[in-house]
Design an enzyme around this catalytic site. Sequence first.
Site, short mmCIF file in Angstrom:
data_model
loop_
_atom_site.label_atom_id
_atom_site.label_comp_id
_atom_site.label_asym_id
_atom_site.label_seq_id
_atom_site.Cartn_x
_atom_site.Cartn_y
_atom_site.Cartn_z
N ASP A 413 0.86 -1.18 0.00
CA ASP A 413 0.00 0.00 0.00
C ASP A 413 0.90 1.23 0.00
O ASP A 413 2.11 1.15 0.27
CB ASP A 413 -0.89 -0.04 1.24
CG ASP A 413 -1.80 1.18 1.33
OD1 ASP A 413 -2.34 1.58 0.29
OD2 ASP A 413 -1.96 1.71 2.44
N LYS A 414 0.33 2.40 -0.30
CA LYS A 414 1.12 3.63 -0.31
C LYS A 414 0.92 4.43 0.98
O LYS A 414 1.84 4.60 1.78
CB LYS A 414 0.77 4.50 -1.52
CG LYS A 414 1.62 5.77 -1.62
CD LYS A 414 1.21 6.63 -2.78
CE LYS A 414 -0.05 7.42 -2.51
NZ LYS A 414 0.15 8.48 -1.50
N THR A 415 -0.30 4.90 1.19
CA THR A 415 -0.56 5.79 2.33
C THR A 415 -0.45 5.03 3.64
O THR A 415 -1.16 4.04 3.86
CB THR A 415 -1.96 6.42 2.20
OG1 THR A 415 -2.06 7.07 0.94
CG2 THR A 415 -2.21 7.41 3.31
N GLU A 511 -8.59 14.95 7.47
CA GLU A 511 -9.56 15.92 7.98
C GLU A 511 -8.97 16.77 9.09
O GLU A 511 -9.21 17.97 9.17
CB GLU A 511 -10.80 15.18 8.46
CG GLU A 511 -11.67 14.63 7.35
CD GLU A 511 -13.07 14.31 7.82
OE1 GLU A 511 -13.20 13.90 8.99
OE2 GLU A 511 -14.02 14.48 7.05
N GLY A 688 -5.25 3.50 -3.57
CA GLY A 688 -6.49 4.13 -4.02
C GLY A 688 -6.31 5.57 -4.40
O GLY A 688 -7.27 6.25 -4.80
N ASP A 689 -5.09 6.09 -4.29
CA ASP A 689 -4.81 7.50 -4.56
C ASP A 689 -4.80 7.76 -6.06
O ASP A 689 -4.73 6.84 -6.87
CB ASP A 689 -3.47 7.89 -3.94
CG ASP A 689 -3.54 9.26 -3.29
OD1 ASP A 689 -4.38 10.06 -3.73
OD2 ASP A 689 -2.77 9.51 -2.35
N ARG A 797 -5.89 4.14 -7.98
CA ARG A 797 -7.36 4.13 -7.96
C ARG A 797 -7.90 2.72 -7.76
O ARG A 797 -8.86 2.31 -8.38
CB ARG A 797 -7.92 4.72 -9.26
CG ARG A 797 -7.55 6.18 -9.51
CD ARG A 797 -8.16 7.10 -8.47
NE ARG A 797 -8.10 8.50 -8.86
CZ ARG A 797 -8.44 9.51 -8.07
NH1 ARG A 797 -8.81 9.25 -6.84
NH2 ARG A 797 -8.36 10.75 -8.49
N LYS A 803 -7.32 -4.91 -5.09
CA LYS A 803 -5.99 -5.24 -4.57
C LYS A 803 -5.85 -6.75 -4.40
O LYS A 803 -4.83 -7.34 -4.77
CB LYS A 803 -5.75 -4.53 -3.24
CG LYS A 803 -5.66 -3.02 -3.33
CD LYS A 803 -5.35 -2.41 -1.96
CE LYS A 803 -5.19 -0.91 -2.04
NZ LYS A 803 -4.82 -0.31 -0.74
N ASN A 827 -8.55 -1.35 4.51
CA ASN A 827 -8.72 -1.60 3.07
C ASN A 827 -7.62 -2.49 2.50
O ASN A 827 -7.68 -2.90 1.35
CB ASN A 827 -8.76 -0.28 2.31
CG ASN A 827 -7.51 0.53 2.51
OD1 ASN A 827 -6.82 0.41 3.52
ND2 ASN A 827 -7.18 1.36 1.54
#
Length: 1116
Positions: A413-415, A511, A688-689, A797, A803, A827
């Site tokens: 994953d990235k984030t 946020e 998902g970015d 995306r 995934k 996720n």
Amino acid sequence: MDFSVLRNLISRYCVGEEYWVDSRTVYIGHKEPPPGAEAYILQRYPDNRIVSSKYTLWNFIPKNLFEQFRRIANFYFLLIFLVQLIIDTPTSPVTSGLPLFFVITVTAIKQGYEDWLRHKADCSINECPVDVIQQGAVVRTESHKLRVGDIVMVREDDTFPCDLILLSSSRDDGTCYVTTASLDGESSHKTYYAVPDTMAFVTEQEVDSLHATIECEQPQPDLYKFVGRINIYKEQEEPIARPLGAENLLLRGATLKNTEHIYGVAIYTGMDTKMALNYQSKSQKRSAVEKSMNAFLIVYLCMLIGKALINTVLKYSWQWSSDHDEPWYNQRTEIDRERHVIRAFTDFLAFMVLFNYIIPVSMYVTVEMQKFLGSYFIAWDTDMYDEDLGQGAQVNTSDLNEELGQVEYVFTDKTGTLTENCMEFIECCVDGHIYIPHAICNGQILSAASSIDMIDSSPGGQRRDHEDLFFRALCLCHTVQVKEEETVDGIKMGLHQGKPTSFYISSSPDEVALVEGAFFWEAGFWVQRRSSLLWLNFLCVSFRFELLHVLNFDSVRRRMSVIVRSSAGENLLFCKGADSSILPRVVSGKVEQVRARVEQNAVEGLRTLCVAYRSLSPADYEEACHRLSAAKLALQDRDQRLMQAYDFIERDFTLLGATAVEDRLQEKAADTIESLHKAGMKVWVLTGDKMETAVATCYASKLFRRSTQILELTKKRTEEQSLHEVLFDLSRTVEPCVCVCVFMSRLSVDCQDYGLIIDGATLSAVLKPGPESSGSGNYREIFLEICRNCSAVLCCRMAPLQKAQIVKLIKASKEHPITLAIGDGANDVSMILEAHVGIGIMGKEGRQAARNSDYAIPKFKHLKKMLLVHGHFYYIRIAELVQYFFYKNVCFIFPQFLYQFYCGFSQQPLYDTAYLTLYNISFTSLPILIYSLIEKHVSVETLKRDPSLYRDVAKNSLLCWPVFLYWTCLGLFDACIFFFGAYFLFDNTTFTSNGQMFGNWTFGTLIFTVLVFTVTLKLALDTHLWTWINHFVIWGSLLFYVIFSLLWGGIIWPFLNYQRMYYVFMQMLSSGPAWLGIILLITLSLLPDVVKKVLCRTMCPTATERAQVGPLPDRI
């Protein structure tokens, strides 16, 4: 009779209503609905007892035995043991029964202890005190006595005993704050809401007077989904129906925070709770080593059957002549001669028993102990301890330790995995004007309220209005909670400069960064929330807003909205989300300027969001309320109807601007990825970015180099060309031979480096099966071929399910590579479970990934040592363990096979019963176990400094068939040396000074002595790291064998019905030729392996062997 009707009746009255209807009806306080309202159907539900244990006192023995004998090796030895009991066999049943009993007992004790711990945990949970409202009073009872429909009172810092619907709370607005860290790892405070019609019931008497029913779905494990409806009955009035969703459901295992107490009604209890439904075990993962072990076991089983068959045939061939019949003192009767078929079968079974020790039953126990004990080295590794988190690496399953040394594909994953998931507000763009907090321009520090005009410098009233709306949107459109430290968790923390010190809590770091960014502007935004009212302070002026609706964020819409009403009565819809979901819905605003800034920020690796608003007329607002209410009240397809309502409401936006926050790259993430590449692993980033942000991160993390030629397989390109054309263009572009060169030497300037980018929409099209006759049908193989020839792949995306589909696609490819997935969020769980090895990061998106993974590490950088060091060592150790076990058992049994040619195939054992029993249990087991735990063929620093050494053990190279055949042939050679060396050296010779010759037991003992010393010294020759532990177990095992043999043959044991070994060992040691023969045979047996090692190291050394010439391995 219609059997379906009977089956339905049985299901309804015997099994329970919940198993034949799609929804359940819960009667609050067990009160029947008023007459005429609805039929009262008594439904049966489980109690609140949690059962995580596997066994009970009564079923432990049969159930555990059944599970253990499902293993082929255990069942095989059970059959051998039964054969020894039934027929006359050459060896005692003890020789098979005792090792089997040892294996079964050790495993049963281990599993029984683990289940006893689960029983203790269950009892402590089931006996917890719980407050229940009965007849207007609080009654304390035990947790397991709760029933569906009971009204429960929960106090602050208590855990919810079951799944509850929130009726009311001690807070005036009917809300409560909850942490779900034990469920999904989210440590932030989440807000849950009571239905407005029940929030006024604040005392026990008022709550007990509530007359209502709840209709909801049957239990299902999704923690974030709930669909229900509450019907409230009042005298002489129609029942009031209100929707219930996940925001009303308090889950078992969550903890009440910052709320004095709440009242709730139990709707799911015991094993029906969402927490219990998530107990279900993950699918069992099997390592490549275990598969190799089973394959080798089948080969040795065939060898066993072949040996028994050969001996049976040769026995009857030899006895075919009357000259070679049984001895005169044991001649068969005529009846025995006529029953030759049955006798031949029993002889075959007897030979099977005689040679059965070639199957190493103790190997499975040793492997389990090695994996279990070896896993502690990961947990004890201080290099993988994170001071900030206060935690080190965790091992959730020890069955895959060696798989860490076989990884070929890494999916990350990235984030939060490659990046820190620590968001910092960088800038915002309002109508094309860039605002940078504390920006430096020409050496001058500009204030946060200053603007750097990048596009349009003309100020005006509309610009100021849009600025106000933009920052109001940031302060209002979120789910952030504002907390005052002086009241957090009931602890008075004091004031700071006369003002309460506040902080923000949210499940999303984005946020919090946006709200903090708005707060720290000199303009001084400050928001307070009480119930549905919000006060916004701006330039010392207070603005009042009423929060009407929240349209929550979801991964499909990729946006969230709020509907608020200003003090002037104007209804406003504020929305923020991804540019791809906001911009198509915009009808006015400076779209192109904002889009250009968003794309530039994305290229720089920043996370961007667009902000828009819409003014709702009274008619629009009424229509929106009607659609939302109808969708929320639906019990069927609620999610789909809500999506339709959201789609209708979120349109015709006016674009206000965009935000940019930075998620910094984790420490040493680039170094880790570079090391993985050098180790021969392909790294894929699944995120998902948006593509631009992900590409920037890939360059920063050195997944892509500046020389990398990027190939795009995206929706934008497939709109210009057909998918068929794009795929074939890419396949022609990528040359397999060139890419192999790139993969083997990424730094070579002569090789072209390729990187592939694919998005979720195109991936769906690639994976979509088509008609076989269609030329554009199934593109999987073409896609896989392109991916194989790329050094790195970026999938952007991506939905969570996609995934997992990517991982599954690579797993199922023709090479069947070993895959590893690593992520930090919920996720990522699907791909973590799908991969051969799943690793969770203990990040800021909760601990759900860490809880569902096979291993958990604090930071991405720790993956380097996990694979290159621990994985390398684990594979080397267990590969040697498996091969060594088969080798020493071939050495053990093949002389027994050869001995049958010299004893008329009479099934005479070569070794004594004690030796047969203890060979694998005592004499040779401990040295290989210690070797498999602490062996280091090269130093840790060497493995970290030279990642390419990982390739030496890739693709299961030490457990491949050629290596297996070498060990087997070596065992056969050594066995021949043992047997024929002893046979020819001492044929027709006397051994003792008085002329006494050795008998068959002395002959067997001599061979067994050479065997034990040879296989132990063979392991000593393979040992590279010598410690006092190695010396103790290797020389101690040999000493133990000598002492045992002296005692076994030096004492007349009264419990034995034979004394055939009396004085045998001492007689052998008293002979000089025997000593000479033992030393000579051991030397001859070890010589070929030594010569082979010397030649291989001299003529064609591997990278690992060259590295061994360097510094000595570190001591432990």
